[in-house]
Scaffold this active site. Structure first.
Site, PDB file in Angstrom:
ATOM      1  N   GLU A  91       1.153  -1.351  -0.075  1.00  0.00           N
ATOM      2  CA  GLU A  91      -0.269   0.819  -0.182  1.00  0.00           C
ATOM      3  C   GLU A  91       0.945   1.083  -0.075  1.00  0.00           C
ATOM      4  OE1 GLU A  91      -2.734  -2.040   3.319  1.00  0.00           O
ATOM      5  OE2 GLU A  91      -3.818  -1.539   1.802  1.00  0.00           O
ATOM      6  N   GLU A 111      -3.532  -9.847   3.000  1.00  0.00           N
ATOM      7  CA  GLU A 111      -4.794  -9.139   4.554  1.00  0.00           C
ATOM      8  C   GLU A 111      -5.963 -10.299   5.027  1.00  0.00           C
ATOM      9  OE1 GLU A 111      -3.721  -6.807   2.222  1.00  0.00           O
ATOM     10  OE2 GLU A 111      -2.859  -5.233   3.254  1.00  0.00           O
TER      11      GLU A 111
HETATM   12  N1  T1G Z   1       4.416  -8.771  11.845  1.00  0.00           N
HETATM   13  C1  T1G Z   1       4.454  -8.677  12.985  1.00  0.00           C
HETATM   14  N2  T1G Z   1       5.511 -10.457  12.633  1.00  0.00           N
HETATM   15  C2  T1G Z   1       6.323 -10.282  11.047  1.00  0.00           C
HETATM   16  C3  T1G Z   1       4.968 -10.329  10.029  1.00  0.00           C
HETATM   17  C4  T1G Z   1       4.361  -9.093  10.684  1.00  0.00           C
HETATM   18  N3  T1G Z   1       3.750  -8.717   9.134  1.00  0.00           N
HETATM   19  N4  T1G Z   1       5.811 -10.966   9.420  1.00  0.00           N
HETATM   20  C5  T1G Z   1       6.374 -11.971   9.561  1.00  0.00           C
HETATM   21  N5  T1G Z   1       7.094 -11.828  10.636  1.00  0.00           N
HETATM   22  C6  T1G Z   1       7.513 -12.217  11.500  1.00  0.00           C
HETATM   23  C7  T1G Z   1       7.684 -14.305  11.492  1.00  0.00           C
HETATM   24  O1  T1G Z   1       6.588 -13.938  13.261  1.00  0.00           O
HETATM   25  C8  T1G Z   1       8.742 -14.244  12.076  1.00  0.00           C
HETATM   26  O2  T1G Z   1       9.010 -14.280  12.945  1.00  0.00           O
HETATM   27  C9  T1G Z   1       9.898 -13.491  11.584  1.00  0.00           C
HETATM   28  O3  T1G Z   1       9.399 -12.213  10.931  1.00  0.00           O
HETATM   29  C10 T1G Z   1      10.485 -14.039   9.814  1.00  0.00           C
HETATM   30  O4  T1G Z   1       9.140 -14.364   8.985  1.00  0.00           O
HETATM   31  C11 T1G Z   1      -2.751  -1.546   7.010  1.00  0.00           C
HETATM   32  C12 T1G Z   1      -2.126  -3.381   8.593  1.00  0.00           C
HETATM   33  C13 T1G Z   1       7.459 -11.581   5.539  1.00  0.00           C
HETATM   34  C14 T1G Z   1       6.816 -13.534   3.419  1.00  0.00           C
HETATM   35  O5  T1G Z   1       0.299 -10.687   6.458  1.00  0.00           O
HETATM   36  O6  T1G Z   1       3.811 -13.554   4.554  1.00  0.00           O
HETATM   37  O7  T1G Z   1      -0.444  -4.961   6.174  1.00  0.00           O
HETATM   38  O8  T1G Z   1       9.253 -16.242  13.971  1.00  0.00           O
HETATM   39  O9  T1G Z   1       9.819 -16.872   9.465  1.00  0.00           O
HETATM   40  O10 T1G Z   1       9.031 -17.156   5.611  1.00  0.00           O
HETATM   41  O11 T1G Z   1      -3.529  -3.386   5.171  1.00  0.00           O
HETATM   42  O12 T1G Z   1       6.410 -13.907   7.050  1.00  0.00           O
HETATM   43  O13 T1G Z   1      11.347 -15.550  13.591  1.00  0.00           O
HETATM   44  O14 T1G Z   1      10.024 -14.714  15.486  1.00  0.00           O
HETATM   45  O15 T1G Z   1       7.539 -16.237   7.608  1.00  0.00           O
HETATM   46  O16 T1G Z   1      11.058 -15.778   5.032  1.00  0.00           O
HETATM   47  C15 T1G Z   1      -0.269  -7.726   5.534  1.00  0.00           C
HETATM   48  C16 T1G Z   1       2.915 -11.667   6.735  1.00  0.00           C
HETATM   49  C17 T1G Z   1       0.158  -7.518   7.328  1.00  0.00           C
HETATM   50  C18 T1G Z   1       2.445 -10.714   5.423  1.00  0.00           C
HETATM   51  C19 T1G Z   1       8.401 -14.029   4.674  1.00  0.00           C
HETATM   52  N6  T1G Z   1       0.942  -8.769   6.304  1.00  0.00           N
HETATM   53  N7  T1G Z   1       4.671 -12.027   6.416  1.00  0.00           N
HETATM   54  O17 T1G Z   1       8.614 -15.245   5.149  1.00  0.00           O
HETATM   55  O18 T1G Z   1       9.352 -15.544   6.713  1.00  0.00           O
HETATM   56  S1  T1G Z   1      -1.845  -7.267   7.686  1.00  0.00           S
HETATM   57  C20 T1G Z   1       1.501 -10.515   6.242  1.00  0.00           C
HETATM   58  C21 T1G Z   1       4.441 -13.093   5.497  1.00  0.00           C
HETATM   59  C22 T1G Z   1      -1.262  -5.109   7.058  1.00  0.00           C
HETATM   60  C23 T1G Z   1      -2.379  -2.981   5.938  1.00  0.00           C
HETATM   61  C24 T1G Z   1      -2.270  -4.053   7.412  1.00  0.00           C
HETATM   62  C25 T1G Z   1       6.209 -14.074   5.444  1.00  0.00           C
HETATM   63  C26 T1G Z   1       7.230 -13.402   4.679  1.00  0.00           C
HETATM   64  P1  T1G Z   1      10.010 -15.040  14.383  1.00  0.00           P
HETATM   65  P2  T1G Z   1       8.584 -15.698   8.802  1.00  0.00           P
HETATM   66  P3  T1G Z   1       9.645 -15.364   5.650  1.00  0.00           P
END
Ligand code: T1G
Length: 679
Positions: A91, A111
């Site tokens: 975004e 999301e």
């Molecule tokens: N928030 C908090 N922690 C996160 C995170 C996030 N968005 N994404 C990853 N982590 C942590 C995860 O728990 C892990 O922690 C570490 O990072 C590595 O992740 C307004 C508000 C980016 C493709 O849904 O899909 O934006 O276990 O093991 O395989 O619209 O993480 O090491 O302590 O998964 O290389 C939308 C979710 C949010 C993205 C990387 N975003 N993340 O994959 O590593 S909603 C998501 C992923 C939003 C707005 C709203 C994947 C990755 P730990 P990992 P990876």
């Protein structure tokens, strides 16, 4: 150049939002600055909002406000996307005046996978750039889009094949003085109504009980109708509304649980043994799938079969799996050749002398497996990891034949092994910590969701499945029909009900197992012989054209013969049939799963309740939006589960006696989630 640096994934936490806002405002004020590039440090552009902050009151400044400020800037703002620009990360880019993307980067609005809609303009800006059809597809599926497709669909302006930041900077500089293209000011382009209807239909079909996709469709459609600011306000309100739903809470639980399962207290700080070459024994359906999973992850694999003819069949099977990927466009011909070049075929066990790991996928028979393990130990290195792909057998007994039992671990793949996400890693009593750590590392490299299980009959998943199925069969005797049970559980959120699944998988293997186990069955155990009857009639499921249903032209049809069989059986055992409601079917199926899950946790077979949730979601079709059976049990309350269990204990025998752990936690007014501490 504004650089966001908030490792590991540059989540848009409060400090990031505040920093970004301040930096954009400073750039606007600074007479020396002509244009701005927003980039991220580390392995990825931001992965969006910080999920661990969700559910709490968001601190100022809110992301939509920051993004509106970026869009309103009078100097050109260009975003440089690398890695995965997800959610809020995507975004930010949509609000900039142009987007440059690294050739291997991907973007997405995931999301929906958290039960949410985009919350910072995604549903309003994306359709303005790429049209409603692509926007619905991206935002309701949560899938990631590659750079080429993003360019074609109009989302990005340029792909940088070399230095990303330099390319973004050059573009930003070139934009100085020219009129800025603000996404919010672009009208939503017209889309063919048929294509929109098709995109919506696809999204609704895939939603299967989830509420967020429908809301996202609504918001995207509104983008073409209401003024931009109004659309943004509606999106924000929907975002908070969805955040408060049980579904979003459940899906956030799943997000963290899927990452938590790989963290096992006993092996923290333990170094895994390096694995670079792997042997697979057996190239049947399971072995071939495992080999493909390993080849896909880049491992060189030596595939062993007993003789040349079996080896040829195995080679064909593996080739066929790749052909299918090629045909569906998931793979290029070069990739196919490259992956297959990693495979070596041999009929000699001695060719495994130098491998680091052997996975045996031979016939599920204790004597066969034991004999093989002994021979394997004789030809492999002393530090080799020996993995057995078994779904039921006792690993402790198997380890007994080895001189080095510490090298043995179970790797329970799910069929098809190169597709299914779940991997159960079975830890025997004497499995060495570094062997377990190696299995966990392997699971990660294979991109599986790997859950550690102790040794018991069926491990975590199949043990729970057995109780779930048994409970469904009891309901057949008491008054329900297979199609009623399947429909109730499909409505609950399973992609297929238990009887349809059995027909798909084939009834014969479970039949053979039941016959084997018959002598050890407890006399007071309630047993429903209906599946045996079907097998005796040669009704092994889809592959024979009939099972619990009959199949015509690929369609599943209710079979009067099965109905008669069930009614006759109830009569024969003197059971008065009654109407069983979908609610009762769902409640009893859940209670059976939760009860067995609690026992598995109490016995230390699973580390925590969350491990059970992840197994059932990734291996057995339990709906992710309910968070898994243990999470769902907390939601509806343990007393309600115990109430459902009560008649089950007296009616269905000792196998359904309430777990002491469940009773104890309920008595204290606690939750299963309390046990979700590092296992
Ligand atoms: N928030 C908090 N922690 C996160 C995170 C996030 N968005 N994404 C990853 N982590 C942590 C995860 O728990 C892990 O922690 C570490 O990072 C590595 O992740 C307004 C508000 C980016 C493709 O849904 O899909 O934006 O276990 O093991 O395989 O619209 O993480 O090491 O302590 O998964 O290389 C939308 C979710 C949010 C993205 C990387 N975003 N993340 O994959 O590593 S909603 C998501 C992923 C939003 C707005 C709203 C994947 C990755 P730990 P990992 P990876």
């Amino acid at each position: 150049m504004i650089e966001i640096d908030n490792q590991p994934v540059n989540a848009t936490s409060q400090a990031v939002r505040a920093g970004l806002l301040a930096a954009v405002e400073a750039a606007e004020r600074d007479p020396e600055t002509g244009a701005v590039v927003i980039a991220c440090a580390g392995r990825t552009f931001t992965a969006g909002g910080d999920i661990s902050e969700f559910g709490k009151t968001p601190l100022l400044p809110h992301l939509p406000v920051v993004l509106n400020r970026i869009e309103a800037a009078t100097k050109p703002v260009v975003v440089a996307w690398h890695g995965t620009a997800l959610g809020g990360g995507c975004e930010i880019g949509l609000a900039a005046h142009a987007r440059v993307m690294a050739a291997d980067a991907r973007i997405g609005l995931p999301e929906v996978r958290l039960g949410l809609c985009p919350g910072a303009g995604g549903t309003q800006r994306l359709p303005r750039l790429c049209g409603v059809v692509t926007a619905i597809d991206l935002a309701t599926s949560g899938r990631m889009m590659a750079a080429e497709d993003a360019l074609k669909s109009g989302i990005v302006d340029e792909i940088a094949h070399g230095d990303l930041r330099a390319a973004a900077l050059a573009r930003a500089t070139a934009m100085i003085g020219a009129p800025l293209r603000r996404t919010g000011e672009i009208p939503v382009p017209d889309s063919p109504p048929d294509a929109v209807a098709a995109a919506e239909a696809r999204a609704r079909k895939e939603a299967r009980g989830r509420i967020a996709p429908e809301r996202i469709i609504g918001l995207i459609r509104r983008a073409g109708i209401v003024p931009f600011a109004e659309g943004l306000a509606e999106e924000r309100a929907t975002f908070f509304e969805l955040m408060a739903t049980d579904q979003s809470r459940a899906l956030r639980h799943v997000f963290f649980a899927e990452r938590e399962v790989g963290k096992i207290r006993d092996i923290e700080g333990v170094n895994a043994r390096p694995i670079s070459r792997i042997g697979v024994i057996g190239a049947g359906t399971m072995g071939a799938g495992i080999a493909v999973a390993l080849l896909d992850a880049g491992y060189p694999v030596t595939i062993i079969e007993t003789d040349v003819a079996a080896l040829e069949r195995g080679r064909d099977r593996i080739g066929a799996l790749y052909d299918r990927m090629l045909a569906s466009g998931r793979l290029t011909a070069e990739d196919r050749a490259l992956r297959l070049s990693g495979a070596t075929f041999s009929a000699e066990l001695a060719d495994l002398a130098q491998v680091d790991l052997v996975i045996e996928a031979v016939f599920e028979d204790m004597a066969v497996k034991k004999g093989l393990l002994v021979r394997l130990e004789a030809v492999t290195r002393a530090d080799v990891i020996l993995a057995t792909n078994t779904s039921y057998l006792d690993l402790n007994e198997m380890a007994g034949v080895l001189a080095r039992p510490q090298n043995l671990v179970g790797l329970h793949f799910f069929s098809p092994a190169h597709v299914m996400k779940l991997l159960e890693i079975v830890r025997a009593k004497r499995t060495a910590p570094d062997v377990l750590a190696s299995a966990v590392t392997l699971g990660r490299r294979l991109k599986k969701v790997a859950v550690v299980s102790g040794v018991c009959d069926g491990f975590i998943g199949n043990r729970i499945l057995a109780k779930y199925r048994a409970q469904c069969e009891f309901m057949l005797e008491e008054g329900a029909l297979p199609q009623e049970i399947d429909t109730a559980l499909e409505t609950y959120g399973f992609p297929m009900g238990p009887f349809a699944v059995q027909d798909l998988a084939g009834l014969d293997i479970a039949w053979a197992r039941r016959k084997r186990l018959a002598p050890t069955r407890l006399p007071d155990e309630r047993y429903v012989p209906l599946a045996d009857r079907l097998c005796e009639l040669g009704r092994f499921g889809q592959k024979t054209g009939s099972g619990w249903y009959r199949y015509e032209g690929g369609k599943r049809l209710v079979d009067q013969a099965v109905t008669d069989l069930i009614l006759e059986h109830s009569r024969a055992i003197g059971m008065e049939r009654r109407q069983i409601t979908p609610q009762e079917i769902q409640a009893r199926a859940l209670a059976a799963m939760v009860n067995e899950g609690a026992r598995i946790v109490a016995e230390g077979i699973a580390c925590r309740p969350l491990d059970i949730d992840i197994v059932m979601i990734n291996g057995y079709g339990y709906p992710a939006w309910r968070g898994g059976p243990m999470h769902e049990a907390d939601r509806i309350g343990l007393p309600a589960i115990l109430k459902t269990l009560k008649p089950m204990q007296t009616r269905d025998g000792p196998a359904f006696e309430a777990s002491a752990l469940l009773v104890e936690i309920a008595a204290e007014g606690g939750t299963l989630a309390q046990l979700n501490i590092r296992g």
